[in-house]
Scaffold this motif. Sequence first.
Motif, PDB file in Angstrom:
ATOM      1  N   GLN A   1       0.634  -1.434   0.101  1.00  0.00           N
ATOM      2  CA  GLN A   1       0.151  -0.076  -0.230  1.00  0.00           C
ATOM      3  C   GLN A   1       0.699   1.417   0.126  1.00  0.00           C
ATOM      4  OE1 GLN A   1      -2.939   0.434   2.833  1.00  0.00           O
ATOM      5  NE2 GLN A   1      -3.201   2.755   2.296  1.00  0.00           N
ATOM      6  N   THR A   2       0.934   2.678  -0.460  1.00  0.00           N
ATOM      7  CA  THR A   2       1.583   3.693  -1.024  1.00  0.00           C
ATOM      8  C   THR A   2       0.654   4.562  -0.722  1.00  0.00           C
ATOM      9  OG1 THR A   2       1.036   2.862  -3.068  1.00  0.00           O
ATOM     10  CG2 THR A   2       2.727   2.685  -2.426  1.00  0.00           C
ATOM     11  N   HIS A   3      -0.162   5.511  -1.852  1.00  0.00           N
ATOM     12  CA  HIS A   3      -0.441   6.642  -1.044  1.00  0.00           C
ATOM     13  C   HIS A   3      -1.951   6.665  -0.843  1.00  0.00           C
ATOM     14  CE1 HIS A   3      -1.775   6.402  -5.456  1.00  0.00           C
ATOM     15  NE2 HIS A   3      -0.314   6.028  -5.318  1.00  0.00           N
ATOM     16  N   GLY A   4      -2.757   7.698  -0.300  1.00  0.00           N
ATOM     17  CA  GLY A   4      -4.092   7.852   0.157  1.00  0.00           C
ATOM     18  C   GLY A   4      -4.945   7.241  -1.230  1.00  0.00           C
ATOM     19  N   LEU A   5      -5.826   6.152  -1.257  1.00  0.00           N
ATOM     20  CA  LEU A   5      -7.051   6.407  -2.044  1.00  0.00           C
ATOM     21  C   LEU A   5      -7.673   7.107  -3.191  1.00  0.00           C
ATOM     22  CD1 LEU A   5      -7.422   3.176  -3.824  1.00  0.00           C
ATOM     23  CD2 LEU A   5      -9.925   3.846  -3.346  1.00  0.00           C
ATOM     24  N   GLY A   6      -7.947   8.040  -2.681  1.00  0.00           N
ATOM     25  CA  GLY A   6      -9.047   8.761  -3.439  1.00  0.00           C
ATOM     26  C   GLY A   6      -8.778  10.540  -2.370  1.00  0.00           C
ATOM     27  N   HIS A   7      -9.280  11.358  -2.708  1.00  0.00           N
ATOM     28  CA  HIS A   7     -10.175  12.389  -2.568  1.00  0.00           C
ATOM     29  C   HIS A   7     -10.971  13.128  -3.153  1.00  0.00           C
ATOM     30  CE1 HIS A   7      -7.637  14.292  -6.411  1.00  0.00           C
ATOM     31  NE2 HIS A   7      -6.888  13.604  -5.851  1.00  0.00           N
ATOM     32  N   GLY A   8     -11.516  14.206  -2.704  1.00  0.00           N
ATOM     33  CA  GLY A   8     -12.373  14.835  -2.926  1.00  0.00           C
ATOM     34  C   GLY A   8     -12.247  16.047  -3.927  1.00  0.00           C
ATOM     35  N   LEU A   9     -13.036  15.997  -4.795  1.00  0.00           N
ATOM     36  CA  LEU A   9     -13.094  16.704  -6.602  1.00  0.00           C
ATOM     37  C   LEU A   9     -14.045  17.500  -6.631  1.00  0.00           C
ATOM     38  CD1 LEU A   9     -10.923  16.295  -8.463  1.00  0.00           C
ATOM     39  CD2 LEU A   9     -12.256  15.911 -10.069  1.00  0.00           C
ATOM     40  N   GLY A  10     -13.402  19.098  -6.467  1.00  0.00           N
ATOM     41  CA  GLY A  10     -13.738  20.188  -6.707  1.00  0.00           C
ATOM     42  C   GLY A  10     -13.178  21.384  -6.696  1.00  0.00           C
ATOM     43  N   LEU A  11     -13.916  23.148  -6.839  1.00  0.00           N
ATOM     44  CA  LEU A  11     -13.631  23.842  -6.509  1.00  0.00           C
ATOM     45  C   LEU A  11     -11.754  23.583  -6.850  1.00  0.00           C
ATOM     46  CD1 LEU A  11     -15.710  26.275  -5.391  1.00  0.00           C
ATOM     47  CD2 LEU A  11     -15.218  26.776  -7.762  1.00  0.00           C
ATOM     48  N   GLU A  12     -11.248  22.468  -6.257  1.00  0.00           N
ATOM     49  CA  GLU A  12      -9.492  22.587  -5.673  1.00  0.00           C
ATOM     50  C   GLU A  12      -9.732  21.127  -6.026  1.00  0.00           C
ATOM     51  OE1 GLU A  12      -8.109  24.725  -1.941  1.00  0.00           O
ATOM     52  OE2 GLU A  12      -9.562  23.617  -1.798  1.00  0.00           O
ATOM     53  N   THR A  13      -8.967  20.761  -6.730  1.00  0.00           N
ATOM     54  CA  THR A  13      -8.141  19.504  -7.026  1.00  0.00           C
ATOM     55  C   THR A  13      -7.807  18.045  -5.739  1.00  0.00           C
ATOM     56  OG1 THR A  13      -6.643  19.639  -8.773  1.00  0.00           O
ATOM     57  CG2 THR A  13      -6.236  17.758  -8.422  1.00  0.00           C
ATOM     58  N   HIS A  14      -7.347  18.616  -5.065  1.00  0.00           N
ATOM     59  CA  HIS A  14      -8.213  18.339  -3.382  1.00  0.00           C
ATOM     60  C   HIS A  14      -9.014  18.610  -2.228  1.00  0.00           C
ATOM     61  CE1 HIS A  14      -3.682  16.669  -3.783  1.00  0.00           C
ATOM     62  NE2 HIS A  14      -4.517  15.565  -4.541  1.00  0.00           N
ATOM     63  N   ASP A  15     -10.216  18.748  -2.907  1.00  0.00           N
ATOM     64  CA  ASP A  15     -11.949  18.944  -2.289  1.00  0.00           C
ATOM     65  C   ASP A  15     -12.014  18.900  -1.273  1.00  0.00           C
ATOM     66  OD1 ASP A  15     -12.815  21.921  -3.195  1.00  0.00           O
ATOM     67  OD2 ASP A  15     -14.326  20.091  -2.462  1.00  0.00           O
ATOM     68  N   TYR A  16     -12.830  18.928  -0.654  1.00  0.00           N
ATOM     69  CA  TYR A  16     -13.532  17.987   0.461  1.00  0.00           C
ATOM     70  C   TYR A  16     -14.533  16.952  -0.500  1.00  0.00           C
ATOM     71  CZ  TYR A  16     -11.240  22.350   3.008  1.00  0.00           C
ATOM     72  OH  TYR A  16     -10.625  23.408   2.942  1.00  0.00           O
ATOM     73  N   PRO A  17     -14.756  15.632   0.353  1.00  0.00           N
ATOM     74  CA  PRO A  17     -14.216  15.716   1.791  1.00  0.00           C
ATOM     75  C   PRO A  17     -12.684  15.494   1.833  1.00  0.00           C
ATOM     76  CG  PRO A  17     -15.309  13.697   0.593  1.00  0.00           C
ATOM     77  CD  PRO A  17     -16.013  14.778   0.171  1.00  0.00           C
ATOM     78  N   LEU A  18     -11.765  15.811   2.593  1.00  0.00           N
ATOM     79  CA  LEU A  18     -10.460  15.133   2.640  1.00  0.00           C
ATOM     80  C   LEU A  18      -9.791  14.826   4.388  1.00  0.00           C
ATOM     81  CD1 LEU A  18      -7.851  18.470   1.022  1.00  0.00           C
ATOM     82  CD2 LEU A  18      -8.777  16.266   0.451  1.00  0.00           C
ATOM     83  N   PRO A  19      -9.317  13.920   4.500  1.00  0.00           N
ATOM     84  CA  PRO A  19      -8.728  13.052   3.114  1.00  0.00           C
ATOM     85  C   PRO A  19     -10.603  12.235   2.909  1.00  0.00           C
ATOM     86  CG  PRO A  19      -8.546  12.153   5.625  1.00  0.00           C
ATOM     87  CD  PRO A  19      -9.285  13.154   5.793  1.00  0.00           C
TER      88      PRO A  19
END
Length: 362
Positions: free
Chosen positions: A287-305
């Motif tokens: 297992q390496t990085h996070g599986l996924g993030h919110g997407l919206g007005l920002e590339t890493h958007d809410y919900p975060l994480p």
Amino acid sequence: MQKLPLEEVKARLKAVRKQMRHEGFDGLLVTETADVRYLCGHEHEAVQLLVTPRSQYLTTTHRGIQRAEERSVGFQIIDSKVQPGGFRPLIEKHSLKTLGVNSKMSHAQFLDLGKRLRPARLKPSTAVIRAREVKSSAEIVFLRKAQRIAEGIFETFLGEVKPGVTEFHLHNRLIQLILDNETVEGPSFEPVLSSGTSSWTFHSRYTDRKLRKNDCLIIDMGVRYRGYCSDMTRTIFLGKPTRQMREVYSIVQEAQLRAIDAIHAGAMGGDVADAAWGYIARKGYEQTHGLGHGLGLETHDYPLPGLSAVNKKPLQEKMVLTVEPGIYLENGFGVRIEDTVIVTRNGCENITRTPKELKVVG
Ligand SMILES: [Mn+2]
């Protein structure tokens, strides 16, 4: 530039005010660029908003007023040259006692603002964050459109991938193709073009490495449409992939399907992450990085994480998330596949259409 519909702005303000009351604030000071865009439709680092229970104000520099009038919706606009002291007079007028701010604000800025706004007290608030976590139908339209446009650009871009060109060249070409598309505001983030042995660290966006026959190439890219970001990753192969590359690719593909199958309103981010990473671990990979993030007005958007055990709140309908498992073999190669999904009551809808079958180019 098209403005947001007034009804959309009203609905967003309503959601934010509901959360603001719930958190016990009688006003919100909005300073984060994406929060500002979310609430008024206009985006500039010199724009700040004040939301009270019944009114909403926008302040900016004298030179920014015309832009703010053209682009923002539903806010009373204040010229900081005409009315100095920022929101202070309004805070006094409305006798606001406790103001919420996004906790992303730097500590230094928080202390400084706190001093200047006394006796009103400043406290971190999640009012705008909570509202941004769940997307409106209008936001979903923009997110879909961003992804569709990105897919068209990606398709064109694939024609340029061949042995002999550098990651650096491809990175710049991809950005150029995005900039040439006048319907978008630009790339949603600096794209990743990572090939062969530079692809296993996932710390490298691009190097001067030349693509060779039998390489794999990770392409992670997105565009911004009316403020909304797309985010997609594909791993493609130049010439014949090795047996190990095929095996790793199919494990990542299967892990992603398992995670997507685990997503529904009420599901926990940690369980979704386990569906993918657990499968990858059982196949003997890490297992390496996070599986996924919110997407919206920002590339890493809410919900975060987003899709992680750190996220202790269940997923909700109309959250938009990326699902991006990967396997990276030290000094070998890396494979990542990333799609975007909208959480529904009983599952999710995958809005990424670019095919995921193993693709060989060049
Ligand atoms: Mn992503």
